[in-house]
Each structure stands twice: as structure tokens, then as C-alpha cells.
Write a protein that holds these residues in place. Structure first.
Motif, mmCIF file in Angstrom:
data_model
loop_
_atom_site.group_PDB
_atom_site.id
_atom_site.type_symbol
_atom_site.label_atom_id
_atom_site.label_comp_id
_atom_site.label_asym_id
_atom_site.label_seq_id
_atom_site.Cartn_x
_atom_site.Cartn_y
_atom_site.Cartn_z
ATOM 1 N N MET A 1 0.813 -1.348 0.076
ATOM 2 C CA MET A 1 0.091 -0.039 -0.080
ATOM 3 C C MET A 1 0.911 1.211 -0.046
ATOM 4 S SD MET A 1 -2.970 0.952 2.681
ATOM 5 C CE MET A 1 -1.823 1.345 4.082
ATOM 6 N N LEU A 2 1.989 1.467 0.835
ATOM 7 C CA LEU A 2 2.835 2.311 0.782
ATOM 8 C C LEU A 2 3.649 2.401 -0.421
ATOM 9 C CD1 LEU A 2 3.815 2.241 4.775
ATOM 10 C CD2 LEU A 2 2.247 3.936 3.706
ATOM 11 N N GLN A 3 4.039 1.418 -1.054
ATOM 12 C CA GLN A 3 5.089 1.527 -1.851
ATOM 13 C C GLN A 3 4.513 2.245 -3.248
ATOM 14 O OE1 GLN A 3 8.385 0.054 -1.753
ATOM 15 N NE2 GLN A 3 8.172 1.628 -3.362
ATOM 16 N N THR A 4 3.081 2.052 -3.507
ATOM 17 C CA THR A 4 2.554 2.573 -4.786
ATOM 18 C C THR A 4 2.750 4.270 -4.900
ATOM 19 O OG1 THR A 4 1.122 0.764 -4.973
ATOM 20 C CG2 THR A 4 0.359 2.771 -6.154
ATOM 21 N N TYR A 42 10.491 1.039 1.116
ATOM 22 C CA TYR A 42 9.372 0.192 1.806
ATOM 23 C C TYR A 42 9.559 -1.379 1.258
ATOM 24 C CZ TYR A 42 7.053 4.203 3.734
ATOM 25 O OH TYR A 42 6.675 4.994 4.607
ATOM 26 N N HIS A 43 9.981 -1.359 -0.159
ATOM 27 C CA HIS A 43 10.183 -2.846 -0.624
ATOM 28 C C HIS A 43 11.477 -3.564 -0.003
ATOM 29 C CE1 HIS A 43 10.618 -5.893 -3.599
ATOM 30 N NE2 HIS A 43 11.933 -5.662 -3.820
ATOM 31 N N PHE A 44 12.615 -2.628 0.075
ATOM 32 C CA PHE A 44 13.769 -3.229 1.027
ATOM 33 C C PHE A 44 13.305 -3.706 2.354
ATOM 34 C CE2 PHE A 44 16.130 -0.394 -2.299
ATOM 35 C CZ PHE A 44 16.573 -1.465 -2.995
ATOM 36 N N TYR A 45 12.511 -2.638 3.086
ATOM 37 C CA TYR A 45 12.268 -2.933 4.426
ATOM 38 C C TYR A 45 11.451 -4.288 4.637
ATOM 39 C CZ TYR A 45 13.319 1.590 5.951
ATOM 40 O OH TYR A 45 14.123 2.857 6.448
ATOM 41 N N SER A 53 9.913 -2.993 11.747
ATOM 42 C CA SER A 53 11.214 -2.915 12.403
ATOM 43 C C SER A 53 12.035 -3.641 11.346
ATOM 44 C CB SER A 53 10.953 -3.457 13.650
ATOM 45 O OG SER A 53 12.008 -3.526 14.410
ATOM 46 N N PRO A 54 12.481 -3.004 10.659
ATOM 47 C CA PRO A 54 13.403 -3.638 9.493
ATOM 48 C C PRO A 54 14.824 -4.002 10.318
ATOM 49 C CG PRO A 54 13.620 -1.208 8.869
ATOM 50 C CD PRO A 54 12.335 -1.639 10.211
ATOM 51 N N ASP A 55 15.324 -5.263 9.667
ATOM 52 C CA ASP A 55 16.672 -5.570 10.486
ATOM 53 C C ASP A 55 17.909 -5.185 9.540
ATOM 54 O OD1 ASP A 55 18.393 -7.065 12.108
ATOM 55 O OD2 ASP A 55 18.038 -9.066 10.902
ATOM 56 N N LEU A 56 18.141 -3.881 9.691
ATOM 57 C CA LEU A 56 19.067 -3.230 8.962
ATOM 58 C C LEU A 56 19.722 -2.164 9.967
ATOM 59 C CD1 LEU A 56 17.073 -1.874 6.051
ATOM 60 C CD2 LEU A 56 18.841 -3.763 5.908
ATOM 61 N N PRO A 57 21.154 -2.036 9.767
ATOM 62 C CA PRO A 57 21.884 -1.028 10.635
ATOM 63 C C PRO A 57 21.257 0.207 10.790
ATOM 64 C CG PRO A 57 23.310 -2.280 8.933
ATOM 65 C CD PRO A 57 21.944 -2.511 8.640
ATOM 66 N N ILE A 344 9.295 9.564 16.618
ATOM 67 C CA ILE A 344 8.691 9.336 15.075
ATOM 68 C C ILE A 344 9.052 8.000 14.520
ATOM 69 C CG2 ILE A 344 10.928 9.955 14.064
ATOM 70 C CD1 ILE A 344 7.521 11.494 12.855
ATOM 71 N N TRP A 345 8.205 7.290 13.901
ATOM 72 C CA TRP A 345 7.969 6.122 13.337
ATOM 73 C C TRP A 345 9.188 6.116 12.306
ATOM 74 C CZ3 TRP A 345 5.276 4.238 8.463
ATOM 75 C CH2 TRP A 345 5.339 2.897 8.560
ATOM 76 N N SER A 346 10.334 5.184 12.394
ATOM 77 C CA SER A 346 11.106 5.001 11.514
ATOM 78 C C SER A 346 10.938 4.565 9.976
ATOM 79 C CB SER A 346 12.303 3.760 11.958
ATOM 80 O OG SER A 346 11.428 2.584 11.843
ATOM 81 N N GLY A 347 9.492 4.335 9.692
ATOM 82 C CA GLY A 347 9.164 4.225 8.498
ATOM 83 C C GLY A 347 8.684 5.437 7.622
ATOM 84 N N PHE A 348 8.663 6.321 8.425
ATOM 85 C CA PHE A 348 8.196 7.822 7.817
ATOM 86 C C PHE A 348 8.856 8.767 8.848
ATOM 87 C CE2 PHE A 348 5.921 11.313 6.281
ATOM 88 C CZ PHE A 348 5.682 10.890 4.862
#
Length: 366
Positions: A1-4, A42-45, A53-57, A344-348
């Protein structure tokens, strides 16, 4: 939904910023590629542990968030730029002006501006939030509670980016204000208890004599609300789950009620102030659309919107939240406050002219 929507913005930014320029094809392809790379966050997350909660540095998340924030800001500026270009074109055709801006220089300025504010707006979340003071006058306030101070925290979003160091700054700022009560209006966390509980250990250091009261937000639901409520009780946080508590000072009483976020447990408004008595009432809810339903409260504290995150997004965010997005709203016989959010949310996570806040409310007898 967020990717589009992200891909739509990338397409527009490419059409406005890169493709019209008289540069070599290689550089056009490179520029468009970089823009779409920013949009694929968002595709990478989703492939690296999930959007929540993406598993990224942490450093990589900051770069991706800043790049995505730059894309959003740049797309908005492009819209203004293109509308002005259309207006200038019409005025030139009508022989009213001869001005013809140089597209290359203008587009470079847009890119630089977007990058600067994209990175600044993302990195500012690591600073101590702005302290905002509000005085609330209440007619039926018991005189013993005149001058009573409440600190509101909201949308902390401790998780992939904001951790113990951030919480230490927040707690220190609250303690510096010497408040009587601290409240948290939802979205404390992004992630599971076993991974993040230690990041909240500073909550034990909050020095408000009447304790810390909280309600759940939708991100508690995503992260396992039952486990989080139980775990945070060990750090002296009491969650109000469709219920109230009476606070006593001298001969006076202040009633504080809180409602669950609907996705966490189900919110039951009629239970919150059942048998509460006719005292001054403070109501805690995560979403403004839940808060505004509390017609028998004197002061309503909510969050969820992050103040719109970006100033130009405010009207859109308000549309999804019954018209409420940021700050103080004077309703009939009551006041509702919608926090910009403390974290703030790490996704936005890029803010643009919407600073994070810790809000200090001082109750005064009208």
C-alpha cells in the motif's frame, strides 16, 4: 500500500526534474535510477524484517529515510515549480512578461533544497524534543489542583532508530520541568519486548509524584500489546485500559481516564468514567477521532498524527483524523490537544517544519 504512492512520486519527480534537462542520456538514466532507488525503501524494508522494524543497521535506515524524505519534499516543490512554469508560460503568451527561468539551475536548486531538508528533517529526531507549554483553564477545577502540571509524551516509537539514549534525553527534559504527572498517549514502541524492553529503562527515572499513566496505540498492537503492557509495568508505567484513576491532592480530586486503541483490545468509551464522580476529567486516547468522543472530559490528550510530519501534508492527515492534526482545539466546554509526537516512526521519519514535542500542561482554575 505504501509502495505505490512512493513510485508515483518517483515517476513525477523524474518527469519534472531529470527528463526535461538537456544532458547526456547516461546522466538522465542515472538520475532517474537514483530517484527510484529512494522510492523503493518500503520494498527493501519488507524484505529485511518488515516495514515496522527492518533488520538493518541504524545508519543505513537513516540514509534511506533521509533519501525518501528528500523525495517527498522534492516532489512537493516540483509541483509548485511546475504550476509556476505553467503560469509564466500563459503570461508570456499574453505578452505580459518576458521572464523565462533557466530550468537546469532551478532544478539543481530544488534537488539541493530537498536533500538538505530531507537529511535535516530525519536527523532532528535524535535531538531533545521541543518543550511546548500550554495553560488550560477549567471552571470546575478543585483549587488544590490549581497549578498542577502534566507532561504529555506521545508516539515515542522506540525501535530501529530511537533507543535508550533518546529516552534518557526525554526523561531528563521531563524532570527538568518538575511536573506532577506524566502521561503517554500511545505508540511507545516498534518491535518485540525481548528485543527492546531494555531501551525503556530510563522510564524508572521519571520524577513525577503522581506517576506515569499511558494508553495503547496501534503500534503496540503491531508489536504485541499484551506483552508490552506487562513489561512496561515493571518500569512504573500504568496503562489505563478503558478505565480511570482518581488523583488526590489536599481536599481536591482529579480524574484521569484512558481508552485502549481500538486495534489493541477494543475501546469501550462508556466504561472509562463509569462511577468517576463529578470531578475535573482528563482523558487520554491515542487517536484524535477517539478522543473527540469524550464529551464529558475537560481536557483530552491525543497523538497519532505526528502533526502531519510534513507541514504541507497536514490537510491530508487531518482528513483521515476527523479534521484534527496538530495542537490545541477548543471544543464545546472542553479542550483537545493533538501532539506532534515526541519521537517518530522509523518508516516515515522525516519532519518538515513540524518539530517533535514534549507538551507541559498547567491546569488553572478559570
Amino acid at each position: 500500500m505504501l509502495q505505490t504512492p512512493a513510485l508515483i512520486m518517483a515517476s513525477y519527480a523524474s518527469l519534472s526534474l531529470i527528463l526535461p534537462l538537456k544532458i547526456r542520456l547516461f546522466y538522465k538514466i542515472l538520475g532517474v535510477g537514483i530517484i527510484f532507488l529512494c522510492a523503493l525503501k518500503y520494498h527493501f524494508y519488507a524484505r529485511m524484517g518488515g516495514i515496522l522494524s527492518p533488520d538493518l543497521p541504524s545508519w543505513l535506515i537513516v540514509i534511506m529515510e533521509a533519501a525518501f524524505g528528500s523525495l517527498i519534499i522534492g516532489s512537493f516543490i516540483c509541483l509548485i515549480k511546475d504550476l509556476l512554469f505553467v503560469l509564466l508560460f500563459i503570461l508570456r503568451k499574453c505578452s505580459l512578461i518576458k521572464l523565462k527561468p533557466k530550468l537546469f539551475k532551478l532544478n539543481v536548486c530544488v534537488i539541493i533544497f530537498a536533500l538538505i531538508f530531507g537529511f535535516y528533517g530525519t536527523c532532528m529526531q535524535f535531538f531533545t524534543p521541543h518543550i511546548n507549554h500550554e495553560t488550560i483553564e477549567i471552571k470546575n477545577l478543585d483549587k488544590d489542583f490549581d497549578g498542577f502540571k502534566i507532561a504529555q509524551l506521545s508516539d515515542l516509537h522506540v525501535g530501529p532508530l530511537l533507543k535508550h539514549e533518546f529516552m534518557q534525553k526525554v526523561v531528563a527534559a521531563v524532570n527538568n520541568e518538575e511536573v506532577d504527572l506524566t502521561v503517554i498517549t500511545g505508540d511507545l514502541v516498534d518491535g518485540r519486548v525481548e528485543k527492546l524492553i531494555n531501551e525503556f529503562r530510563s522510564l524508572k527515572d521519571i520524577k513525577s509524584p503522581y506517576g506515569v499513566l499511558a494508553v495503547t496505540g496501534n503500534h503496540e498492537y503491531y508489536s504485541g500489546s499484551f506483552a508490552w503492557i506487562k513489561a512496561l509495568e515493571n518500569f512504573n508505567v500504568r496503562f489505563l485500559q478503558n478505565e480511570h484513576v482518581n488523583l488526590h491532592k489536599g481536599n481536591g480530586t482529579l480524574t484521569v481516564g484512558g481508552i485502549n486503541d481500538g486495534r489493541s483490545y477494543g475501546n469501550e468509551l462508556d466504561k472509562v468514567f463509569a462511577d468517576a464522580g463529578k470531578h475535573t476529567r482528563v482523558f487520554l486516547a491515542h487517536k484524535p477521532k477517539d478522543g473527540v468522543k469524550a464529551v464529558d472530559a475537560d481536557l483530552i490528550l491525543t497523538g497519532h498524527t505526528h502533526g502531519g510530519t510534513m507541514l504541507f501534508a497536514g490537510p491530508l492527515v487531518a482528513d483521515y483524523n476527523d479534521g484534527f492534526v496538530s495542537g490545541r482545539y477548543e471544543l464545546e466546554n472542553r479542550v483537545m490537544y493533538v501532539s506532534n509526537g515526541t519521537g517518530i516512526w522509523s518508516g516515515f521519519s522525516c519532519r518538515f517544519l513540524v518539530p517533535p514535542e514534549i507538551t507541559i500542561f498547567t491546569l488553572k482554575k478559570a
